[in-house]
Design a protein around this motif. Structure first.
Motif, PDB file in Angstrom:
ATOM      1  N   SER B 188       0.827  -1.214   0.000  1.00 58.40           N
ATOM      2  CA  SER B 188       0.000   0.000   0.000  1.00 58.40           C
ATOM      3  C   SER B 188       0.859   1.261   0.000  1.00 58.40           C
ATOM      4  CB  SER B 188      -0.972  -0.008   1.171  1.00 58.40           C
ATOM      5  OG  SER B 188      -0.273  -0.183   2.361  1.00 58.40           O
ATOM      6  N   GLN B 193      -4.160   5.524  -5.299  1.00 56.01           N
ATOM      7  CA  GLN B 193      -5.406   5.182  -5.968  1.00 56.01           C
ATOM      8  C   GLN B 193      -5.944   6.466  -6.598  1.00 56.01           C
ATOM      9  OE1 GLN B 193      -9.207   4.853  -3.992  1.00 56.01           O
ATOM     10  NE2 GLN B 193      -9.453   2.758  -4.719  1.00 56.01           N
ATOM     11  N   TYR B 251      -2.210   5.220  -1.214  1.00 53.92           N
ATOM     12  CA  TYR B 251      -3.042   4.087  -0.854  1.00 53.92           C
ATOM     13  C   TYR B 251      -2.978   3.806   0.649  1.00 53.92           C
ATOM     14  CZ  TYR B 251      -5.329  -0.391  -1.493  1.00 53.92           C
ATOM     15  OH  TYR B 251      -6.219  -1.423  -1.427  1.00 53.92           O
ATOM     16  N   LEU B 371      -5.053   2.243 -10.172  1.00 52.35           N
ATOM     17  CA  LEU B 371      -3.953   2.274  -9.215  1.00 52.35           C
ATOM     18  C   LEU B 371      -2.732   2.807  -9.947  1.00 52.35           C
ATOM     19  CD1 LEU B 371      -3.966  -0.988  -7.083  1.00 52.35           C
ATOM     20  CD2 LEU B 371      -4.990   1.224  -6.574  1.00 52.35           C
ATOM     21  N   THR B 600      -7.544  -2.420  -6.671  1.00 52.42           N
ATOM     22  CA  THR B 600      -7.487  -1.933  -5.293  1.00 52.42           C
ATOM     23  C   THR B 600      -7.495  -3.103  -4.302  1.00 52.42           C
ATOM     24  OG1 THR B 600      -8.541   0.148  -5.892  1.00 52.42           O
ATOM     25  CG2 THR B 600      -8.729  -0.514  -3.598  1.00 52.42           C
TER      26      THR B 600
END
Lengths: 297, 621
Positions: B188, B193, B251, B371, B600
């Motif tokens: 992440s 995003q 993210y 993404l 995601t």
């Protein structure tokens, strides 16, 4: 087959009213208003064109497309060419062809097919299942009969063995209410086949996909200049007997088309309580009894 | 088995550039794309840059596609780059055009569906002559090594085929990376995003509102309260007759504090400043005609819809000089006023005869998500595995430093380096050192340098722009940052300081809630101008947005949930941009039908791209 071993194929198509929403128009009495309705390449003719594209991509076949009708029927040829990248377009157009039934149409198509590919014999003729504005489904088989070609209907897939000069086809036989059966048939060329509406060509190698893309691109170019590929034939240039075509050559007239009323179902339903295993067994036995006899391996 | 020289997996901007360049070099390549049409699976913010770094050389789009400057369907050349700090009802705007112009030849806004279709057309012309080409609607499922230098590619749709080398351009959720184990899935902290909506707005209104000419474009960036306390920001780019409005967030900041992605873009859309930029006159379709019989109602509905359609079309045309000349040339109208009169008469007919109201609102065309890999953290250190070279998003390569936002150009640069490396291997018939050779070329790229270290000249350019922030608004909490912005000496010190600190230690300071939310809000509050809403905006619900998208549904799901009770999966209920996840009996359930393939949820699912031709079909991208 051509001297170089490539196949010659033909597609028979028809210009039909566009029955899609917004394009169709009816008279007050419920009959089709032909003047107001847009015309397009019939949906079954489009399927037949796809079958020709398949043979072009897979076997490098030469494709000729033919239709009988007034000059506006050119539109059907153009739309078919856009699908199958046809090398030659034939329009059979003459006042004396008017009023033709399926047999008289078949006579014209036969004469035309013999003039395709510079007179080289045609190995496979493709046609649609039926027209969307006629209900007979007879033009294909009758043309086959006149040509003296074996006829195979409801084709969903085919493969040509060029060396042996054979075609292997799969045809879909619907036995309504029971199973659909897929029948595999092998036949020597030449052959006349009509395509089942569910026919979808599948190209499963990279080179076929690349050829497909090339033909699709070429087809856009060709169909935008379709007149260069178009040959128009009259009764005279087709050298047909004027008594065998048009109204004089038509022994039948379609007077009216009616829907066959559906028979009432006479099934009986038993309600079985699913909570005990014995009852479920009954259901399984019943299913087995019903289906057992119709399973075809 | 069929044999080809090179396979390129993925038909995005990088993959297509690779195909074009390999073909330019006379090498045969097959590009495999999952979508039924090129450009239907791709999303970008999007600006496409052409760069001119002071040290080293990058390969730009116009170097690969010779006709780019002449023919490519780009939207507008960005001539204004503006950063806005927002608070609830104030905005402070900072012209940072120098950062946009920094070492750049140009930056065009683009919509990928259109642009990639053109890339494909150009690439195909060269590729076909070499026996190569583009194969659409095919999903690669596995890769097998026959021997060290022979790769067999298996797909869901076609018979296996054999190649000597592969370019993996299958995007941020690269399956090739997973199949080969070349890299683990991005974490992440290595991702952003992005959510975007494409908004329709007549050409002339865009030019009037953004104060640009026919050949110019504007890019606006946003930070402050619109971030809803996340690290990232909003953007609004002008296209020819649409706007790209979106939000891009770290993210991990979303994982920490989950918020629905559509809420983030909604926060931007409902900002009073943005509302003024996107507004248009919109006819309101009527739900019912109570007094009419069924048949009359149908007739009225049919007629009014037809009128609305012509009104919309003329409304668009009226604000476009090229469309006006077309209309005048067609002879339907004699003067521009005739067109205006026609628009007014349709308007009046709709109001008086069909009771259709007109309101001020905005017109949304397409909702999308993507993404984005953060090259600073996620780029593959070794972007290859045996004879498979990774490029673009698949290799995690994007440059994101404050207002510097670059991705497509980096992928194109990678594509050229990969193509050059493979071409050499083919010429020498030796693939032993292919990966290393490519890796070396990538290391030499100025873009890689920009991912490794901060460009102090860029930083200086940016800080110079911030001089416009008034000095007298220094707040207690953010004293240092304000001082940095306003003092020449401190600015120079800070640049030196940045160099000593190094990228890794600098990033947490640069990329923090302070920088993206608190400081901008403070600036807006203290120095911003007041904003007032001039109308009330109706934003489509997420269900309405999904309903507008085009899908080729697959009955099989391309995603499998691995652990339906993990914390991560529970967060997906909020973070999935199309709400594919729900909770039932404390277990996370997936309904894949609305999926727009952003990835995601990929980290903790068995995530694959859909089979060939299936899934989302973006019209703009």
């Amino acid at each position: 087959m051509n001297p170089d071993g490539t196949l010659n194929t033909a597609v028979i198509v028809k210009l039909e009213p566009d029955f899609s929403e917004g394009n169709v128009s009816y008279n007050a009495d419920g009959t089709l208003n032909r003047a107001e309705t847009k015309n397009i390449l019939g949906p079954h003719s489009a399927v037949a064109s796809t079958a020709a594209l398949y043979s072009k991509v897979k076997y490098g076949s030469r494709v000729s497309v033919a239709t009988m009708g007034p000059p506006i029927a050119e539109a059907a040829l153009q739309q078919s060419q856009l699908i199958c990248d046809a090398d030659e377009l034939h329009l059979y157009s003459d006042r004396i062809f008017a009023g033709a039934d399926t047999l008289a149409t078949a006579e014209v198509l036969k004469a035309g097919i013999k003039k395709m590919a510079n007179g080289q014999p045609i190995d496979i003729v493709f046609a649609g299942h039926r027209a969307s504005d006629g209900e007979t489904g007879q033009t294909g088989p009758q043309t086959a009969w006149k040509l003296g070609y074996p006829f195979i209907g409801n084709v969903i897939d085919y493969d040509v063995d060029i060396k042996r000069g054979y075609v292997k086809v799969q045809r879909l036989i619907k036995s309504y209410g029971y199973h659909d059966i897929i029948e595999e048939i092998e036949a020597p060329l030449p052959i006349f086949m009509t395509l089942d509406p569910s026919f979808i060509p599948f190209f499963n190698t990279i080179s076929q996909r690349l050829k497909l893309a090339r033909h699709q691109k070429e087809a856009i170019g060709r169909s935008s200049q379709y007149k260069e590929y178009l040959k128009v034939f009259s009764a005279q240039s087709l050298e047909v007997n004027s008594k065998a075509v048009g109204l004089p050559g038509s022994p039948t007239i379609v007077y009216k088309v009616e829907k066959i009323p559906r028979a009432k179902a006479n099934r009986k339903a038993d309600v079985i309580d699913g909570s005990s295993q014995g009852n479920i067994g009954q259901v399984v036995t019943r299913i087995y009894d019903t289906l057992g006899g119709t399973i075809i391996k | 088995m069929e044999k080809f020289d090179v396979a390129i997996i993925g038909g995005g901007s990088a993959g297509l550039a690779a195909l074009k360049h390999l073909s330019n070099l006379g090498k045969q390549a097959i590009l495999i794309e999952g979508g039924k049409k090129i450009g239907t699976k791709n999303v970008s913010g999007g600006i496409l840059y052409s760069k001119n770094p002071a040290v080293g050389k990058v390969y730009n789009v116009e170097n690969i596609f010779d006709n780019f400057l002449k023919d490519a369907p780009v939207e507008r050349q960005i001539t204004k780059y503006i950063l806005h700090a927002t608070s609830k009802d104030k905005v402070f705007s900072l012209d940072i055009t120098p950062t946009h112009n920094y070492q750049s030849n140009f930056g065009y806004t683009v919509l990928l569906n259109k642009l990639l279709t053109w890339f494909a057309k150009e690439a195909l012309q060269s590729a076909e002559n070499l026996g190569g080409g583009i194969v659409l609607g095919v999903h690669v499922k596995s890769i097998i090594w026959k021997d060290e230098n022979t790769i067999i590619i298996e797909t869901d749709e076609l018979e296996p085929f054999q190649v000597k080398a592969v370019i993996a351009a299958d995007g941020v959720n690269s399956e090739i990376a997973q199949i080969t184990g070349a890299r683990s899935k991005f974490t992440s902290s290595e991702l952003y995003q992005g959510v975007k909506v494409v908004v329709k707005l007549p050409e002339g209104l865009i030019e009037e509102r953004f104060e640009i000419s026919e050949n110019e474009g504007a890019a606006h960036l946003f930070a402050g309260d619109i971030t809803l306390n996340h690290i990232g920001g909003g953007f609004l780019y002008t296209n020819r007759d649409t706007l790209s409005v979106g939000a891009v967030y770290h993210y991990d900041s979303l994982i920490e504090n989950p918020v629905e992605p559509n809420e983030l873009v909604n926060a931007l859309l409902s900002n009073p400043f943005v509302m003024e930029l996107i507004k248009d006159e919109v006819p309101k379709s009527k739900d019912s005609y109570k007094n009419l019989s069924k048949e009359e109602e149908l007739r009225a509905r049919f007629k009014s819809n037809k009128l609305i359609k012509s009104w919309k079309d003329l409304h668009q045309a009226y604000y476009s000089s090229s469309r006006i000349s077309d209309l005048l040339a067609s002879g339907l109208y004699k003067t521009k006023d005739d067109i205006k009169n026609k628009i007014d008469s349709i308007h009046n007919e709709l109001v008086s005869k069909y009771d259709i109201g007109f309101e001020t609102n905005y017109v949304e065309l397409e909702y999308s998500t993507k993404l984005v890999p953060d090259g600073k953290r996620g780029r593959m250190k070794k972007p290859y595995y045996k004879n498979i070279l990774f490029i673009g998003d698949a290799a995690g390569r994007g440059i994101f430093v404050g207002p510097r936002i670059e991705g497509i150009n980096v992928g194109i640069d990678d594509a050229v380096r990969a193509a050059e490396s493979i071409s050499k291997s083919i010429d020498q018939n030796n693939f032993d050192r292919l990966g290393e050779r490519y890796s070396k070329l990538v290391e030499e790229s100025p873009y890689t340098r920009d991912m490794n270290e901060i460009d102090k000249n860029y930083l200086k350019t940016f800080l110079d722009c911030t001089k416009q922030v008034p000095k007298d608004i220094v707040g207690h909490r953010y004293g240092t940052i304000f001082k940095l912005m306003s003092s020449n000496t401190l600015r120079n010190i800070s640049i030196g300081f940045a160099n000593t600190l190094g990228y890794k230690r600098l990033l947490p300071i640069l990329e923090s809630n302070n920088t993206y939310t608190d400081v901008p809000v403070e600036i807006a509050e203290r120095a911003g101008r007041d904003l007032q809403k001039s109308y009330s905006i109706t934003i489509p619900t997420i269900a309405e947005r999904i309903a507008k998208l085009d899908y080729n549904d697959d009955s099989l799901s391309h995603i499998k949930v691995l652990n339906s009770q993990s914390d991560f999966m529970k967060k997906m209920v909020t973070l999935c941009p199309t709400k594919c996840y729900s909770i039932e009996n404390e277990r996370v359930m997936l309904q894949h039908e609305g999926c727009i393939e952003c990835g995601t949820c990929a980290k903790e699912t068995d995530w694959k791209h859909p089979r060939g031709e299936k899934g989302i079909i973006f019209q703009y991208g």
